[in-house]
Scaffold this motif. Structure first.
Motif, PDB file in Angstrom:
ATOM      1  N   MET A 118       0.828  -1.200   0.000  1.00  0.00           N
ATOM      2  CA  MET A 118       0.000   0.000   0.000  1.00  0.00           C
ATOM      3  C   MET A 118       0.863   1.251   0.000  1.00  0.00           C
ATOM      4  O   MET A 118       0.376   2.342  -0.126  1.00  0.00           O
ATOM      5  CB  MET A 118      -0.907   0.037   1.226  1.00  0.00           C
ATOM      6  CG  MET A 118      -2.286  -0.448   0.954  1.00  0.00           C
ATOM      7  SD  MET A 118      -2.272  -2.115   0.335  1.00  0.00           S
ATOM      8  CE  MET A 118      -1.533  -2.933   1.709  1.00  0.00           C
TER       9      MET A 118
ATOM     10  N   SER B 141      -8.059   2.416  -1.250  1.00  0.00           N
ATOM     11  CA  SER B 141      -7.986   3.449  -0.234  1.00  0.00           C
ATOM     12  C   SER B 141      -6.672   3.404   0.545  1.00  0.00           C
ATOM     13  O   SER B 141      -6.271   4.409   1.098  1.00  0.00           O
ATOM     14  CB  SER B 141      -9.190   3.379   0.695  1.00  0.00           C
ATOM     15  OG  SER B 141      -9.553   2.055   0.941  1.00  0.00           O
ATOM     16  N   GLY B 142      -6.009   2.243   0.567  1.00  0.00           N
ATOM     17  CA  GLY B 142      -4.712   2.184   1.237  1.00  0.00           C
ATOM     18  C   GLY B 142      -3.700   3.082   0.561  1.00  0.00           C
ATOM     19  O   GLY B 142      -2.958   3.815   1.207  1.00  0.00           O
ATOM     20  N   LYS B 143      -3.716   3.044  -0.751  1.00  0.00           N
ATOM     21  CA  LYS B 143      -2.798   3.895  -1.499  1.00  0.00           C
ATOM     22  C   LYS B 143      -3.187   5.365  -1.325  1.00  0.00           C
ATOM     23  O   LYS B 143      -2.335   6.238  -1.282  1.00  0.00           O
ATOM     24  CB  LYS B 143      -2.843   3.508  -2.978  1.00  0.00           C
ATOM     25  CG  LYS B 143      -1.674   4.059  -3.741  1.00  0.00           C
ATOM     26  CD  LYS B 143      -1.814   3.815  -5.224  1.00  0.00           C
ATOM     27  CE  LYS B 143      -0.868   4.725  -5.966  1.00  0.00           C
ATOM     28  NZ  LYS B 143      -1.336   5.000  -7.320  1.00  0.00           N
ATOM     29  N   THR B 146      -1.723   6.786   1.788  1.00  0.00           N
ATOM     30  CA  THR B 146      -0.329   7.129   1.549  1.00  0.00           C
ATOM     31  C   THR B 146      -0.223   8.462   0.825  1.00  0.00           C
ATOM     32  O   THR B 146       0.613   9.304   1.136  1.00  0.00           O
ATOM     33  CB  THR B 146       0.320   6.025   0.699  1.00  0.00           C
ATOM     34  OG1 THR B 146       0.118   4.792   1.381  1.00  0.00           O
ATOM     35  CG2 THR B 146       1.796   6.266   0.520  1.00  0.00           C
ATOM     36  N   ARG B 149      -0.804  11.392   3.126  1.00  0.00           N
ATOM     37  CA  ARG B 149       0.356  11.667   3.973  1.00  0.00           C
ATOM     38  C   ARG B 149       1.492  12.301   3.165  1.00  0.00           C
ATOM     39  O   ARG B 149       2.213  13.156   3.649  1.00  0.00           O
ATOM     40  CB  ARG B 149       0.792  10.374   4.662  1.00  0.00           C
ATOM     41  CG  ARG B 149      -0.296   9.863   5.611  1.00  0.00           C
ATOM     42  CD  ARG B 149       0.071   8.567   6.272  1.00  0.00           C
ATOM     43  NE  ARG B 149       1.270   8.685   7.096  1.00  0.00           N
ATOM     44  CZ  ARG B 149       1.819   7.655   7.727  1.00  0.00           C
ATOM     45  NH1 ARG B 149       1.294   6.454   7.633  1.00  0.00           N
ATOM     46  NH2 ARG B 149       2.892   7.832   8.459  1.00  0.00           N
ATOM     47  N   LYS B 150       1.616  11.868   1.918  1.00  0.00           N
ATOM     48  CA  LYS B 150       2.630  12.409   1.021  1.00  0.00           C
ATOM     49  C   LYS B 150       2.345  13.887   0.736  1.00  0.00           C
ATOM     50  O   LYS B 150       3.245  14.716   0.781  1.00  0.00           O
ATOM     51  CB  LYS B 150       2.549  11.633  -0.291  1.00  0.00           C
ATOM     52  CG  LYS B 150       3.853  11.354  -0.976  1.00  0.00           C
ATOM     53  CD  LYS B 150       3.624  10.235  -1.981  1.00  0.00           C
ATOM     54  CE  LYS B 150       4.363  10.414  -3.271  1.00  0.00           C
ATOM     55  NZ  LYS B 150       4.065   9.308  -4.208  1.00  0.00           N
ATOM     56  N   ASP B 153       3.312  15.958   3.633  1.00  0.00           N
ATOM     57  CA  ASP B 153       4.765  16.053   3.706  1.00  0.00           C
ATOM     58  C   ASP B 153       5.295  17.229   2.899  1.00  0.00           C
ATOM     59  O   ASP B 153       6.234  17.907   3.298  1.00  0.00           O
ATOM     60  CB  ASP B 153       5.410  14.775   3.147  1.00  0.00           C
ATOM     61  CG  ASP B 153       5.616  13.725   4.230  1.00  0.00           C
ATOM     62  OD1 ASP B 153       5.234  13.995   5.382  1.00  0.00           O
ATOM     63  OD2 ASP B 153       6.129  12.643   3.910  1.00  0.00           O
ATOM     64  N   CYS B 172      -5.930  -2.881   5.012  1.00  0.00           N
ATOM     65  CA  CYS B 172      -4.865  -2.147   4.333  1.00  0.00           C
ATOM     66  C   CYS B 172      -4.853  -0.669   4.680  1.00  0.00           C
ATOM     67  O   CYS B 172      -3.796  -0.070   4.827  1.00  0.00           O
ATOM     68  CB  CYS B 172      -4.939  -2.358   2.825  1.00  0.00           C
ATOM     69  SG  CYS B 172      -6.397  -1.672   2.040  1.00  0.00           S
ATOM     70  N   ILE B 175      -3.052  -0.242   7.983  1.00  0.00           N
ATOM     71  CA  ILE B 175      -1.613  -0.450   7.826  1.00  0.00           C
ATOM     72  C   ILE B 175      -0.981   0.789   7.194  1.00  0.00           C
ATOM     73  O   ILE B 175       0.044   1.278   7.653  1.00  0.00           O
ATOM     74  CB  ILE B 175      -1.360  -1.731   6.997  1.00  0.00           C
ATOM     75  CG1 ILE B 175      -1.909  -2.948   7.765  1.00  0.00           C
ATOM     76  CG2 ILE B 175       0.123  -1.906   6.710  1.00  0.00           C
ATOM     77  CD1 ILE B 175      -2.062  -4.206   6.941  1.00  0.00           C
ATOM     78  N   ALA B 176      -1.649   1.327   6.177  1.00  0.00           N
ATOM     79  CA  ALA B 176      -1.110   2.523   5.520  1.00  0.00           C
ATOM     80  C   ALA B 176      -1.170   3.741   6.435  1.00  0.00           C
ATOM     81  O   ALA B 176      -0.379   4.663   6.295  1.00  0.00           O
ATOM     82  CB  ALA B 176      -1.869   2.796   4.217  1.00  0.00           C
ATOM     83  N   THR B 179       2.083   3.128   9.114  1.00  0.00           N
ATOM     84  CA  THR B 179       3.498   2.965   8.718  1.00  0.00           C
ATOM     85  C   THR B 179       4.248   4.258   8.962  1.00  0.00           C
ATOM     86  O   THR B 179       3.773   5.328   8.626  1.00  0.00           O
ATOM     87  CB  THR B 179       3.688   2.661   7.217  1.00  0.00           C
ATOM     88  OG1 THR B 179       2.454   2.803   6.562  1.00  0.00           O
ATOM     89  CG2 THR B 179       4.305   1.331   6.973  1.00  0.00           C
TER      90      THR B 179
ATOM     91  N   PRO C 138      -4.557  -7.972   3.604  1.00  0.00           N
ATOM     92  CA  PRO C 138      -5.234  -6.755   3.163  1.00  0.00           C
ATOM     93  C   PRO C 138      -6.537  -6.960   2.376  1.00  0.00           C
ATOM     94  O   PRO C 138      -7.304  -6.028   2.241  1.00  0.00           O
ATOM     95  CB  PRO C 138      -4.184  -6.056   2.302  1.00  0.00           C
ATOM     96  CG  PRO C 138      -3.284  -7.133   1.834  1.00  0.00           C
ATOM     97  CD  PRO C 138      -3.432  -8.321   2.753  1.00  0.00           C
TER      98      PRO C 138
END
Lengths: 122, 287, 276
Positions: A118, B141-143, B146, B149-150, B153, B172, B175-176, B179, C138
């Motif tokens: 992910m 949605s996990g991506k 990310t 958050r990017k 940043d 997922c 988890i995203a 991290t 996942p």
């Protein structure tokens, strides 16, 4: 030998990107001549960024990678390809390459936690 | 800069209310709403959008009807029932795997990138804030987490903290959301499922080697289960950093688009202040 | 009739509503599709007797037949395969089980093997079912698909859906006759309700709303429902007693028999709407 550095921009003066899979660019450099080729790593991918990036390293024939953190998936690809990974610092790419030439960079063996493709900013 | 991710085993335990309250209290921070399936933080934050970008989170197969020879190979190999009887792709079913493109003898199928949501970076009085809104029924949605958050940043100045309103569950998106975080704060309620939900989400944090801290919301609704949760945490090395009482005033404050902190609930405010003190100390100690 | 119970986000009382309905109806099938956090069993206390592992097919590469061409890695849209030094490496967690790698292999070196990602559990009659996704996995959709394969015909079926409005919810509510949307009267609740309504409209499913934790101020929800032509099926009051009972695993229907007829009325109203 060609060395790849994860980078936040496409020049030697840009800061090294702490992320590997989700790095903005990869600069493939010849540390002797400081000639570079920039690879845009912004490709939209459905996941597996680390694996894709590692595969790019293999396809580009690089002999070493300088980056901040590597996930376990990317690491297993790089290990299978016998490409060593070195921990760089959040400084310009040029500085990291110079440190590499002097043998001042530490080899990374451990990985950051996986996020199952992910992606993650660190 | 330290990132703190607030998560929960299930939704509705009070993550967003807690993060919105902390957003008043904590200085030098940025905020990210990573609960991309049900983003709520933007409702409570007065914000002015700085950047909005389309998010292309998926690929979908497209069949060119002019080139299609109606052989049915695509329908045969598709494991997601995404090809209908007249050889059109059903977008909601298509996973974008491309199996159909591999078997089409006429080269009539290609994969196209599709927009599945938007990301936003906004200015608020309480710091830079990033969030996303997914299109209805969208995947990936996990991506997207990310991506949020990017985006945040890129606006980093010299803030000390990033408060991440994370996702519920253990999948997922969670988890995203966690991290790279310095600590995970799991928000739990003392219900029958509260402990098992908490155990599962703390299991994810531990799996990824991130220190897990616990906040028990509405702790006085069920003192026995609260004690069970505390016991579990003591025995497993998870620190309980806050116990927030049940208070109908919280619901009333939310109805007026306010956090309980703004609504002037003293009891609530004290708990939140204590929680932050403990959190700050614990995260500092990890160094 | 297949009835899906969902909400834009978790914690609004989805499980309370669906488990209460299951108890209020004489005979029905209850399926907990929230495979990341299945909670229905806490309230319905089924005797789980059946247990099936949910397996997904993942590729296995025969090194004797593999010529290292890399076609599989290029075909995989999810980057679950890499080919390094003529050897294929598989990352099983991110595999979407689509079979594209197998289709792309010129030497027939790829076949599929099963990999367990979770379980489905049921009582003896199959009137209670839930699924559980293993930690760190996942992709929950194969488990929901497995649960739905066991839907019984001729009974009222209540599907307790995952929270949110993404792919797993789409999977859970597909093929249902009616969607009950559970919300609460806060700006959060309304925002998430709007998302849930948009989803069921997109899937062309009929739906109605249950307002949980109703106080003296649910105009915003009611107005929204009116404007969008959605029926409000029930309001349950905001009360410390209900919250305390919930925390002990006791549903309103178990604490106060008056709720049984209220929920039966909700079911009849849904039936009437579906017939229309």
């Amino acid at each position: 030998m060609k060395v790849a550095v994860s980078a936040t921009g496409n020049t030697l003066e840009n800061i090294m990107d702490q992320r590997f899979g989700r790095a903005a660019y990869f600069l493939i450099a010849d540390p002797e001549t400081m000639q570079i080729k920039a690879i845009d790593n912004q490709a939209a991918s459905a996941g597996g960024a680390g694996i894709t990036a590692a595969q790019t390293m293999v396809d580009q024939g690089v002999g070493a990678v300088i980056t901040g953190n590597v996930g376990p998936n990317a690491m297993s690809v790089l290990k299978a390809a016998e490409i060593p990974v070195y921990r760089g610092t959040p400084d310009p790419v040029r500085k990291n390459l110079e440190a590499f030439k002097k043998g001042a960079l530490e080899k990374i063996e451990d990985t950051v936690p996986s996020h199952f493709g992910m992606g993650g900013p660190k | 800069m330290k990132q703190i991710s607030f998560v929960s085993g299930k939704g509705g335990t009070g993550k967003s209310t807690l993060v919105a309250s902390l957003s008043l209290l904590v200085q030098e921070k940025m905020l990210a709403d990573c609960d991309v399936d049900a983003p709520n933080l933007h409702i409570l934050l007065d914000h002015q959008v700085l950047v909005m970008e389309d998010y292309h989170g998926a690929r979908e197969a497209v069949i060119d009807p002019g080139m299609c020879v109606k052989c049915g190979r695509c329908k045969e190999v598709c494991r997601f029932n995404a090809v209908n009887d007249i050889f059109e792709i059903i977008p909601m079913h298509c996973e974008g795997c491309g199996a159909c493109t591999l078997v089409c003898p006429a080269g009539a199928i290609r994969l196209e990138t599709v927009k599945t949501g938007q990301t936003y970076v906004a200015q608020t009085e309480r710091g830079t804030f990033a969030h996303a809104l997914l299109d209805i029924g969208a995947e990936g949605s996990g991506k997207l987490v990310t991506e949020v958050r990017k985006k945040l940043d890129q606006f980093q100045k010299d803030e000390k903290w990033v408060l991440i309103d994370g996702s519920p569950g253990i999948g997922c998106v969670v988890i995203a959301s966690i991290t790279g975080a310095s600590a995970v704060v799991a928000v739990a309620e003392p219900t029958k499922s509260g402990l098992s939900d908490l155990e599962r989400v703390l299991g994810v944090a531990r799996h990824f080697g991130i220190p897990g801290l616990v906040c028990i919301n509405k702790f006085d609704l069920n003192p026995e289960i609260t004690a069970e949760i505390e016991n579990f945490c003591n025995n497993n090395g998870f620190l309980v950093i806050g116990k927030i009482p049940y208070d109908p005033a919280v619901m009333k404050a939310l109805q007026e688009f306010k956090t309980p902190l703004e609504a002037g609930n003293r009891r609530f405010a004290m708990e939140i202040e204590n929680l932050w003190k403990k959190l700050e100390w614990e995260v500092g100690r990890e160094e | 009739m297949r009835l899906a119970v969902l909400s834009g986000k978790g914690g609004t009382g989805k499980t309370t509503v669906s488990a209460s309905l299951a108890l209020a109806l004489d005979s029905c099938q209850y399926i907990d599709c929230d495979v990341e956090e299945p909670n229905g069993a806490i309230f319905l206390k089924p005797e789980l007797q059946e247990r099936y592992e949910v397996k997904v097919p993942v590729p296995e590469v025969d090194p004797a037949k593999c010529n290292g061409c890399g076609n599989c890695a290029r075909a995989c849209q999810f980057h679950a395969l890499a080919v390094i030094k003529d050897k294929a490496l598989l990352f099983a967690e991110i595999c979407h089980h689509c079979g594209a790698c197998q289709l792309s292999c010129p030497t027939g070196a790829i076949h599929e093997a099963d990999r367990v990602i979770g379980v489905v559990e049921a009582d003896a009659r199959g009137s209670f079912l839930h699924g559980r996704l293993n930690i760190g996995e996942p992709v929950s959709i194969p488990i929901i698909r497995e649960l739905k394969r066991r839907v019984q015909n001729g009974l009222p079926v209540i599907l307790d859906c995952p929270p949110g409005a993404s792919c797993s919810v789409v999977q859970a509510i597909g093929g249902c006759d009616y969607c009950i949307l559970v919300t609460e009267p806060t700006p959060f609740g309304l925002h998430d309700l709007k998302i849930a309504v948009a989803l069921v409209k997109k899937m062309k499913l009929p739906g109605g709303v249950i307002i949980n934790k109703a106080m003296n101020n649910q105009q915003m929800i009611q107005e929204f429902c009116q404007e969008n032509g959605i029926e409000v099926l029930l309001e349950t009051p905001f009360s410390r007693e209900i919250a305390e009972n919930y925390s002990r695993g006791i549903l309103p229907v178990q604490a106060d028999p008056a709720w049984i007829s209220r929920l039966q009325e909700v079911y009849s109203q849904v039936e009437r709407s579906v017939k229309k």
